[in-house]
Scaffold this motif. Sequence first.
Motif, mmCIF file in Angstrom:
data_model
loop_
_atom_site.group_PDB
_atom_site.id
_atom_site.type_symbol
_atom_site.label_atom_id
_atom_site.label_comp_id
_atom_site.label_asym_id
_atom_site.label_seq_id
_atom_site.Cartn_x
_atom_site.Cartn_y
_atom_site.Cartn_z
ATOM 1 N N THR A 93 0.750 -0.976 -0.069
ATOM 2 C CA THR A 93 0.129 -0.225 -0.114
ATOM 3 C C THR A 93 0.886 1.357 0.033
ATOM 4 O O THR A 93 0.354 2.494 0.043
ATOM 5 C CB THR A 93 -0.648 0.173 1.170
ATOM 6 N N PRO B 112 3.247 3.884 -1.373
ATOM 7 C CA PRO B 112 3.519 4.802 -3.323
ATOM 8 C C PRO B 112 4.707 4.316 -3.349
ATOM 9 O O PRO B 112 5.360 3.807 -4.670
ATOM 10 C CB PRO B 112 2.862 5.481 -3.587
ATOM 11 N N VAL C 277 6.250 0.887 -4.044
ATOM 12 C CA VAL C 277 5.342 -0.127 -5.110
ATOM 13 C C VAL C 277 5.839 1.097 -6.494
ATOM 14 O O VAL C 277 6.568 0.152 -7.465
ATOM 15 C CB VAL C 277 3.735 -0.005 -4.679
ATOM 16 N N ASP C 278 5.916 2.238 -6.318
ATOM 17 C CA ASP C 278 6.447 3.398 -7.419
ATOM 18 C C ASP C 278 7.437 2.603 -8.146
ATOM 19 O O ASP C 278 8.514 2.703 -8.971
ATOM 20 C CB ASP C 278 6.401 4.838 -6.868
ATOM 21 N N SER D 50 4.059 -4.065 -13.337
ATOM 22 C CA SER D 50 2.395 -3.386 -13.662
ATOM 23 C C SER D 50 1.813 -3.033 -12.518
ATOM 24 O O SER D 50 1.803 -3.879 -11.833
ATOM 25 C CB SER D 50 2.232 -4.186 -15.219
ATOM 26 N N GLU D 51 1.219 -2.587 -13.207
ATOM 27 C CA GLU D 51 -0.611 -2.512 -12.411
ATOM 28 C C GLU D 51 -1.399 -4.013 -12.038
ATOM 29 O O GLU D 51 -1.660 -3.951 -10.822
ATOM 30 C CB GLU D 51 -1.944 -1.339 -12.475
ATOM 31 N N PRO D 52 -1.873 -4.804 -13.480
ATOM 32 C CA PRO D 52 -2.048 -5.660 -13.147
ATOM 33 C C PRO D 52 -1.334 -6.709 -12.108
ATOM 34 O O PRO D 52 -1.465 -7.375 -11.591
ATOM 35 C CB PRO D 52 -2.433 -6.305 -13.980
ATOM 36 N N VAL E 22 0.611 -5.158 -9.630
ATOM 37 C CA VAL E 22 1.032 -5.513 -8.208
ATOM 38 C C VAL E 22 -0.151 -5.208 -7.610
ATOM 39 O O VAL E 22 -0.625 -5.893 -6.350
ATOM 40 C CB VAL E 22 1.336 -3.196 -7.878
ATOM 41 N N LYS E 23 -1.677 -5.513 -8.578
ATOM 42 C CA LYS E 23 -2.399 -5.408 -7.820
ATOM 43 C C LYS E 23 -3.070 -7.161 -7.777
ATOM 44 O O LYS E 23 -3.483 -7.772 -6.083
ATOM 45 C CB LYS E 23 -4.005 -5.630 -9.136
ATOM 46 N N ASP F 73 -1.479 -7.907 -4.207
ATOM 47 C CA ASP F 73 -1.873 -6.851 -3.290
ATOM 48 C C ASP F 73 -3.002 -8.410 -2.614
ATOM 49 O O ASP F 73 -3.054 -8.427 -1.622
ATOM 50 C CB ASP F 73 -3.058 -5.693 -3.484
#
Length: 158
Positions: A107, A109, A112-113, A118-120, A122-123, A126
């Motif tokens: 959570t 940033p 994670v940044d 990629s965003e998927p 990271v999701k 999570d």
Amino acid sequence: MDTFNGLPLHPLVVHFVVVAVPVAAFVAIAAAVWPAARSKMGPLPSIIAFLGLIATWVAMSAGESLEEKLFPDGVSGPVATHTEAGDVVIIGVGCLFGAALLMYLVTIPAIVDRLPLSEPVVKAIDVAARVLSVAAAVAALYLVYKAGDSGARAVWGG
């Protein structure tokens, strides 16, 4: 490390474990399934789990010292059952700490940044962290219950 002011350390620390680990487990479950709670709690689930992990290690060390003192020729019966149950608690609590920490780190940033993901992905991490947190919480609860119950039976009979 077997006494505190002349009292056996193991039974004293075990009571902290019996409180801290279930609290950490329930807080981690709440953070995993309730996004609003997760954002408000921040690192709290991992901090409580870490305290439980330290207390578990101290309880194990003190228990081993107490066992050597009371049973120099080895243990059997209910005490052996308790020893075996107690030996695996640290694994469950360690998994709870690791999963709760990952759930929190995902959570942030600033962390994670910096990851080349990629965003998927990271999701997916999570979701995996939340599922692992719930699974580790349930396992830790069971292991603490099993060790505590067998310890009570070893001391009080039954």
